[in-house]
Design an enzyme around this catalytic site. Structure first.
Site, PDB file in Angstrom:
ATOM      1  N   ASP A  13      22.859 -55.450  11.305  1.00 51.79           N
ATOM      2  CA  ASP A  13      23.617 -56.328  11.380  1.00 51.79           C
ATOM      3  C   ASP A  13      24.935 -56.086  12.341  1.00 51.79           C
ATOM      4  O   ASP A  13      25.986 -56.664  12.073  1.00 51.79           O
ATOM      5  CB  ASP A  13      24.017 -56.901   9.893  1.00 51.79           C
ATOM      6  CG  ASP A  13      22.818 -57.197   9.245  1.00 51.79           C
ATOM      7  OD1 ASP A  13      21.782 -58.003   9.591  1.00 51.79           O
ATOM      8  OD2 ASP A  13      22.772 -56.893   8.066  1.00 51.79           O
ATOM      9  N   GLY A  15      25.424 -57.180  15.336  1.00 49.02           N
ATOM     10  CA  GLY A  15      25.757 -58.285  16.272  1.00 49.02           C
ATOM     11  C   GLY A  15      24.840 -57.919  17.496  1.00 49.02           C
ATOM     12  O   GLY A  15      25.200 -58.629  18.576  1.00 49.02           O
ATOM     13  N   LYS A  16      23.573 -57.615  17.258  1.00 47.53           N
ATOM     14  CA  LYS A  16      22.893 -56.986  18.315  1.00 47.53           C
ATOM     15  C   LYS A  16      22.564 -58.542  19.052  1.00 47.53           C
ATOM     16  O   LYS A  16      22.249 -58.412  20.198  1.00 47.53           O
ATOM     17  CB  LYS A  16      21.751 -56.379  17.637  1.00 47.53           C
ATOM     18  CG  LYS A  16      21.601 -55.212  17.377  1.00 47.53           C
ATOM     19  CD  LYS A  16      20.727 -54.275  16.828  1.00 47.53           C
ATOM     20  CE  LYS A  16      19.977 -54.963  15.581  1.00 47.53           C
ATOM     21  NZ  LYS A  16      20.920 -55.058  14.412  1.00 47.53           N
ATOM     22  N   GLY A  17      21.923 -59.542  18.154  1.00 48.95           N
ATOM     23  CA  GLY A  17      21.450 -60.863  18.640  1.00 48.95           C
ATOM     24  C   GLY A  17      22.585 -61.419  19.549  1.00 48.95           C
ATOM     25  O   GLY A  17      22.151 -61.896  20.673  1.00 48.95           O
ATOM     26  N   ASN A  38      12.103 -58.445   8.967  1.00 48.71           N
ATOM     27  CA  ASN A  38      13.202 -57.985   7.984  1.00 48.71           C
ATOM     28  C   ASN A  38      14.360 -58.199   8.917  1.00 48.71           C
ATOM     29  O   ASN A  38      15.522 -58.337   8.381  1.00 48.71           O
ATOM     30  CB  ASN A  38      12.980 -56.481   7.615  1.00 48.71           C
ATOM     31  CG  ASN A  38      12.365 -55.658   8.950  1.00 48.71           C
ATOM     32  OD1 ASN A  38      12.129 -56.164  10.045  1.00 48.71           O
ATOM     33  ND2 ASN A  38      12.584 -54.249   8.994  1.00 48.71           N
ATOM     34  N   GLY A  40      17.372 -60.148  11.144  1.00 45.12           N
ATOM     35  CA  GLY A  40      18.088 -61.445  11.222  1.00 45.12           C
ATOM     36  C   GLY A  40      18.976 -61.295  12.295  1.00 45.12           C
ATOM     37  O   GLY A  40      19.998 -60.940  12.026  1.00 45.12           O
ATOM     38  N   HIS A  41      18.927 -61.854  13.411  1.00 43.80           N
ATOM     39  CA  HIS A  41      19.477 -61.988  14.577  1.00 43.80           C
ATOM     40  C   HIS A  41      20.172 -63.218  14.888  1.00 43.80           C
ATOM     41  O   HIS A  41      19.735 -64.167  15.202  1.00 43.80           O
ATOM     42  CB  HIS A  41      19.109 -61.202  15.871  1.00 43.80           C
ATOM     43  CG  HIS A  41      18.579 -59.999  15.844  1.00 43.80           C
ATOM     44  ND1 HIS A  41      17.709 -59.343  16.740  1.00 43.80           N
ATOM     45  CD2 HIS A  41      18.677 -59.154  14.724  1.00 43.80           C
ATOM     46  CE1 HIS A  41      17.377 -58.089  16.239  1.00 43.80           C
ATOM     47  NE2 HIS A  41      17.871 -58.005  14.959  1.00 43.80           N
ATOM     48  N   THR A  42      21.594 -63.334  14.759  1.00 40.24           N
ATOM     49  CA  THR A  42      22.302 -64.635  14.797  1.00 40.24           C
ATOM     50  C   THR A  42      22.727 -64.673  16.328  1.00 40.24           C
ATOM     51  O   THR A  42      23.635 -64.200  16.699  1.00 40.24           O
ATOM     52  CB  THR A  42      23.378 -64.634  13.770  1.00 40.24           C
ATOM     53  OG1 THR A  42      22.832 -63.971  12.544  1.00 40.24           O
ATOM     54  CG2 THR A  42      23.863 -66.005  13.432  1.00 40.24           C
ATOM     55  N   GLN A 223      17.386 -53.667  13.016  1.00 41.47           N
ATOM     56  CA  GLN A 223      17.951 -52.550  12.240  1.00 41.47           C
ATOM     57  C   GLN A 223      18.998 -51.785  13.235  1.00 41.47           C
ATOM     58  O   GLN A 223      19.490 -52.280  13.894  1.00 41.47           O
ATOM     59  CB  GLN A 223      16.846 -51.979  11.642  1.00 41.47           C
ATOM     60  CG  GLN A 223      15.927 -52.676  10.551  1.00 41.47           C
ATOM     61  CD  GLN A 223      14.914 -53.433  11.289  1.00 41.47           C
ATOM     62  OE1 GLN A 223      14.174 -52.929  12.061  1.00 41.47           O
ATOM     63  NE2 GLN A 223      14.866 -54.747  10.924  1.00 41.47           N
ATOM     64  N   THR A 302      18.765 -62.802   6.857  1.00 44.39           N
ATOM     65  CA  THR A 302      17.447 -62.657   6.312  1.00 44.39           C
ATOM     66  C   THR A 302      17.327 -63.023   4.797  1.00 44.39           C
ATOM     67  O   THR A 302      16.627 -63.862   4.447  1.00 44.39           O
ATOM     68  CB  THR A 302      16.626 -61.516   6.644  1.00 44.39           C
ATOM     69  OG1 THR A 302      16.901 -61.077   8.032  1.00 44.39           O
ATOM     70  CG2 THR A 302      15.305 -61.397   6.522  1.00 44.39           C
ATOM     71  N   GLY A 417      34.408 -62.995  18.683  1.00 46.47           N
ATOM     72  CA  GLY A 417      33.861 -64.000  18.211  1.00 46.47           C
ATOM     73  C   GLY A 417      32.448 -64.230  18.197  1.00 46.47           C
ATOM     74  O   GLY A 417      31.859 -63.665  19.072  1.00 46.47           O
TER      75      GLY A 417
HETATM   76  P1  GDP Z   1      22.097 -58.423  14.280  1.00 47.11           P
HETATM   77  O1  GDP Z   1      21.325 -58.458  13.081  1.00 47.11           O
HETATM   78  O2  GDP Z   1      22.883 -57.146  14.798  1.00 47.11           O
HETATM   79  O3  GDP Z   1      21.836 -59.379  15.324  1.00 47.11           O
HETATM   80  O4  GDP Z   1      23.551 -59.143  13.480  1.00 47.11           O
HETATM   81  P2  GDP Z   1      23.651 -60.508  12.571  1.00 47.11           P
HETATM   82  O5  GDP Z   1      23.420 -61.521  13.509  1.00 47.11           O
HETATM   83  O6  GDP Z   1      22.978 -60.074  11.295  1.00 47.11           O
HETATM   84  O7  GDP Z   1      25.299 -60.367  11.956  1.00 47.11           O
HETATM   85  C1  GDP Z   1      26.104 -60.063  12.809  1.00 47.11           C
HETATM   86  C2  GDP Z   1      27.073 -61.594  12.223  1.00 47.11           C
HETATM   87  O8  GDP Z   1      28.225 -61.499  13.130  1.00 47.11           O
HETATM   88  C3  GDP Z   1      26.528 -62.984  12.946  1.00 47.11           C
HETATM   89  O9  GDP Z   1      26.717 -64.027  11.895  1.00 47.11           O
HETATM   90  C4  GDP Z   1      27.080 -63.248  14.348  1.00 47.11           C
HETATM   91  O10 GDP Z   1      27.145 -64.499  14.396  1.00 47.11           O
HETATM   92  C5  GDP Z   1      28.526 -62.725  14.060  1.00 47.11           C
HETATM   93  N1  GDP Z   1      29.104 -62.204  15.190  1.00 47.11           N
HETATM   94  C6  GDP Z   1      28.853 -61.375  16.085  1.00 47.11           C
HETATM   95  N2  GDP Z   1      29.707 -60.698  16.943  1.00 47.11           N
HETATM   96  C7  GDP Z   1      30.879 -61.422  16.321  1.00 47.11           C
HETATM   97  C8  GDP Z   1      32.315 -61.205  16.742  1.00 47.11           C
HETATM   98  O11 GDP Z   1      32.682 -60.552  17.560  1.00 47.11           O
HETATM   99  N3  GDP Z   1      33.085 -61.896  15.836  1.00 47.11           N
HETATM  100  C9  GDP Z   1      32.729 -62.673  14.714  1.00 47.11           C
HETATM  101  N4  GDP Z   1      33.845 -63.092  13.839  1.00 47.11           N
HETATM  102  N5  GDP Z   1      31.370 -62.690  14.436  1.00 47.11           N
HETATM  103  C10 GDP Z   1      30.528 -62.125  15.232  1.00 47.11           C
HETATM  104  P1  IMO Z   2      18.804 -56.556  11.621  1.00 47.35           P
HETATM  105  O1  IMO Z   2      18.064 -56.368  12.719  1.00 47.35           O
HETATM  106  C1  IMO Z   2      20.223 -54.624   8.106  1.00 47.35           C
HETATM  107  C2  IMO Z   2      17.577 -52.644   5.266  1.00 47.35           C
HETATM  108  C3  IMO Z   2      17.111 -53.578   3.935  1.00 47.35           C
HETATM  109  C4  IMO Z   2      16.681 -52.355   3.533  1.00 47.35           C
HETATM  110  C5  IMO Z   2      16.037 -51.354   4.181  1.00 47.35           C
HETATM  111  C6  IMO Z   2      14.718 -51.329   4.068  1.00 47.35           C
HETATM  112  O2  IMO Z   2      19.170 -57.770  11.299  1.00 47.35           O
HETATM  113  O3  IMO Z   2      20.102 -55.542  11.968  1.00 47.35           O
HETATM  114  P2  IMO Z   2      12.876 -53.148   4.643  1.00 47.35           P
HETATM  115  O4  IMO Z   2      12.709 -54.664   4.467  1.00 47.35           O
HETATM  116  O5  IMO Z   2      13.056 -52.791   6.354  1.00 47.35           O
HETATM  117  O6  IMO Z   2      11.716 -52.233   4.210  1.00 47.35           O
HETATM  118  O7  IMO Z   2      14.140 -52.580   4.060  1.00 47.35           O
HETATM  119  O8  IMO Z   2      16.647 -51.761   5.574  1.00 47.35           O
HETATM  120  N1  IMO Z   2      17.246 -53.679   6.569  1.00 47.35           N
HETATM  121  C7  IMO Z   2      18.324 -53.990   7.218  1.00 47.35           C
HETATM  122  N2  IMO Z   2      19.643 -54.313   6.988  1.00 47.35           N
HETATM  123  N3  IMO Z   2      19.988 -55.558   9.237  1.00 47.35           N
HETATM  124  C8  IMO Z   2      18.408 -55.517   9.127  1.00 47.35           C
HETATM  125  O9  IMO Z   2      18.083 -56.200  10.409  1.00 47.35           O
HETATM  126  C9  IMO Z   2      17.592 -54.724   8.313  1.00 47.35           C
HETATM  127  N4  IMO Z   2      16.341 -54.792   8.376  1.00 47.35           N
HETATM  128  C10 IMO Z   2      16.312 -54.041   6.979  1.00 47.35           C
HETATM  129  O10 IMO Z   2      18.146 -54.058   3.423  1.00 47.35           O
HETATM  130  O11 IMO Z   2      17.966 -51.688   2.835  1.00 47.35           O
HETATM  131 MG    MG Z   3      20.846 -59.026  11.124  1.00 46.37          MG
END
Ligand code: GDP
Ligand code: IMO
Ligand code: MG
Length: 432
Positions: A13, A15-17, A38, A40-42, A223, A302, A417
C-alpha cells in the site's frame, strides 16, 4: 531496451498504483509479476477513484499492453468482474494479455484460506482471505490448475478430480466444511473460459519480444518487500516474491533485462494484518498515529481494514534497497505529514543493549526491537500544490534529504497527493 521494475519498499500500500499510472505514459507494456487479488492499487483521475486488484495499473492508457504474468494467481471470477467494471468506466480491456502458465485460484483455495485463519485464532496471519496462500501452495506441490487448463476441458476435469480427492478430504475431515463436485466447479470455470480465452497468451514471449524491439516495459509489483515469502517478516507475509527478483521469474525475463528499479515508500509506514511493526504508533486520540490514519485515509483498498500506522522506518527501507537493488526511491504521501509539529524517523533499533543498524535476521530480535528515532522539525504548509522540489517548505526538503542520506539512493519522485499531477518529478526524464 528499457525494463523498469517498480516494487513496494515497505509492507504494501505504498502508492504503487498511483506511481505506475504516473510513469506508464512512456511505457509500451505494463506487467504484473506476482500476487493476485490480494492487491489493491488505487488510481485517482480527475476526482474519480479506480481500484485495481489484478489488472495492471497501465490499463488506464489506450496505447499500453497490460499483462498478467505467469507468477500471478488468478481468480477468474474476480478478473471478469474487474474487466467489466473497467469497461463500464469507459476503459478498454481488449489488449489485456494473461499468461497461459499463471495459476488459477479455485473455490476451495478461498475456503481453505478462511478456515486456516480461523483455526489459527489469535495467531492468524490476517490474510486477505482471497485464497492466495492455498493457490501458491498447490502450485508448489504441483497440484495447481493453470489458465491454459481452461482451454482443454478433458485435462481441466482430470486435474480437478485429482485435486478434489485431497481438497475434499481436508475440507470435510479437518475443517468440517462441505466439499465440491468436479461438475460444479467445472461448469463454473469452463463457463469463464469463453471470456478469458481471447486474452490468453505466451506472455514471456510477448514481453521478451517487446524488450528486444526497444519497447519500454514496466514490471508492476504488488504487496511489498517485507511481505516477501523469502525476505519478509515470515510467517506474516504473502506467499509470493514481491521483490525485484520476482519480476524475472514471474514474467520469464533474464536479470539483464532490468535497467532500473523503483522502490516506492510512504513518507511514513503502514501495515495491514498481523506481525511485528517496530515503529507502530498507538491509537491514542489526537496523537501522531491518529493523524496518519485519518489524514492519510489509511483503510485497505481490498478488505477495508484499518491500516496500522507508524513513523518512517529507515532500517526497513535500507533493507529494501539492498534486497531489490533499488536505484531510485519514490516517496509518497508527503502531504500527510503536513501540520505535525515534529516528524520522527527510525534510524536503527535497540534490543537488549545492542544497536542494530540493519534489519535483524533473527525474528525474535525483530519482534522485540525498539526504534531509535531522530526527530525533525515539521512543516505547517499545505504542500499538495507543489510541483518542484524547490517549492517545498524548507523542513519538508530537509526531511526528504534526510531519508535520501539514510537510504543511500536518490529520492527521484515525490507524491504530494493522490491525483496523477500531484507529483514532483525530481530525477525522472521523459522517454526521448
Ligand atoms: P498500492 O497498493 O501500493 O497501490 O497503494 P494503495 O492504493 O493501496 O494505497 C495508497 C493510497 O494512497 C491510495 O488511496 C492512493 O490514492 C493514495 N495516495 C497515493 N499517493 C498519495 C499521496 O502522495 N498523497 C495522498 N494524500 N494520497 C496518496
Ligand atoms: P498491495 O499490492 C498490504 C498482507 C495481508 C496479510 C499478508 C498475507 O495493495 O500493496 P495474503 O492474502 O496475501 O495471503 O495475506 O499480506 N497483504 C497486503 N498488505 N497491501 C497488499 O497489497 C497486500 N496483499 C497482502 O494483509 O498480512
Ligand atoms: Mg494496496
Amino acid at each position: 531496451m528499457a525494463g523498469i521494475v517498480l516494487v513496494g519498499a515497505q509492507w504494501g500500500d505504498e502508492g504503487k498504483g498511483k506511481i505506475t499510472d504516473l510513469i506508464a505514459y512512456d511505457m509500451d507494456v505494463v506487467v504484473r509479476f506476482q500476487g493476485g487479488n490480494n492487491a489493491g492499487h488505487t488510481i485517482v483521475h480527475s476526482g474519480k477513484t479506480y481500484a485495481l486488484h489484478l489488472i495492471p495499473s497501465g490499463v488506464m492508457y489506450p496505447h499500453i499492453t497490460p499483462v498478467i504474468g505467469n507468477g500471478c494467481v488468478i481468480d477468474p471470477k474476480v478478473l471478469i468482474e474487474e474487466m467489466d467494471r473497467l469497461q463500464a468506466d469507459g476503459l478498454a480491456t481488449h489488449r489485456l494479455r494473461i499468461s497461459c502458465n499463471a495459476h488459477l485460484i479455485m473455490p476451495y483455495h478461498r475456503d481453505l484460506d478462511g478456515a486456516s485463519e480461523r483455526r489459527l485464532g489469535k495467531l492468524e496471519i490476517g490474510t486477505t482471505r482471497r485464497g492466495i496462500g492455498p493457490a501458491y501452495q498447490d502450485k508448489a506441490s504441483r497440484m495447481g490448475l493453470r489458465v491454459q487448463d481452461l482451454q482443454d476441458e478433458r485435462i481441466f476435469r482430470r486435474k480437478l478430480e485429482a485435486a478434489l480427492a485431497e481438497k475434499n478430504a481436508i475440507l470435510e475431515k479437518v475443517y468440517g466444511l462441505p466439499g465440491y463436485t468436479v461438475e460444479s466447479i467445472a461448469e463454473e470455470y469452463l463457463g469463464y473460459s469463453e471470456r478469458i480465452e481471447p486474452h490468453i497468451a505466451d506472455t514471456a514471449q510477448l514481453v521478451n519480444t517487446a524488450l528486444r524491439a526497444d519497447q519500454w516495459v514496466l514490471f508492476e509489483g504488488a504487496q511489498g518487500t517485507l511481505l516477501d515469502i523469502d525476505h519478509g517478516t515470515y510467517p506474516f507475509v504473502t506467499s509470493s516474491n514481491p521483490t525485484a527478483g520476482g519480476a524475472c521469474t514471474g514474467v520469464g525475463v533474464g536479470p539483464k533485462s532490468i535497467d532500473r528499479v523503483l522502490g516506492v515508500a510512504k513518507a511514513y509506514i503502514t501495515r495491514v494484518g498481523s506481525g511485528p511493526f517496530p515503529t507502530e504508533l498507538e491509537d491514542c486520540p489526537g496523537g501522531a498515529g491518529e493523524h496518519l490514519q485519518s489524514v492519510g485515509g489509511e483503510f485497505g483498498t481490498t478488505t477495508g481494514r484499518k491500516r496500522r500506522c507508524g513513523w518512517f522506518d529507515a532500517v526497513i527501507v535500507r533493507y529494501a534497497v539492498q534486497v531489490n537493488g533499488i536505484t531510485d526511491l519514490v516517496v509518497t504521501k508527503l502531504d500527510v505529514l503536513s501540520k505535525l509539529e515534529t516528524v520522527k524517523v527510525c534510524v536503527a533499533y535497540r534490543h537488549e543493549g545492542h544497536r542494530y543498524n540493519e534489519l535483524p535476521c533473527h525474528q525474535t530480535i525483530f519482534h522485540k526491537a525498539r526504534p531509535i528515532y531522530e526527530e525533525l522539525p515539521g512543516w505547517q504548509e499545505d504542500i499538495t500544490g507543489c510541483r518542484t522540489f524547490e517549492e517545498l517548505p524548507k523542513n519538508a526538503k530537509a526531511y526528504i534529504e534526510f531519508l535520501e542520506d539514510l537510504a543511500e539512493v536518490p529520492v527521484s519522485i515525490i507524491a504530494v497527493g493522490p491525483e496523477r499531477e500531484q507529483t514532483i518529478m525530481r530525477r525522472w526524464e521523459r522517454r526521448p
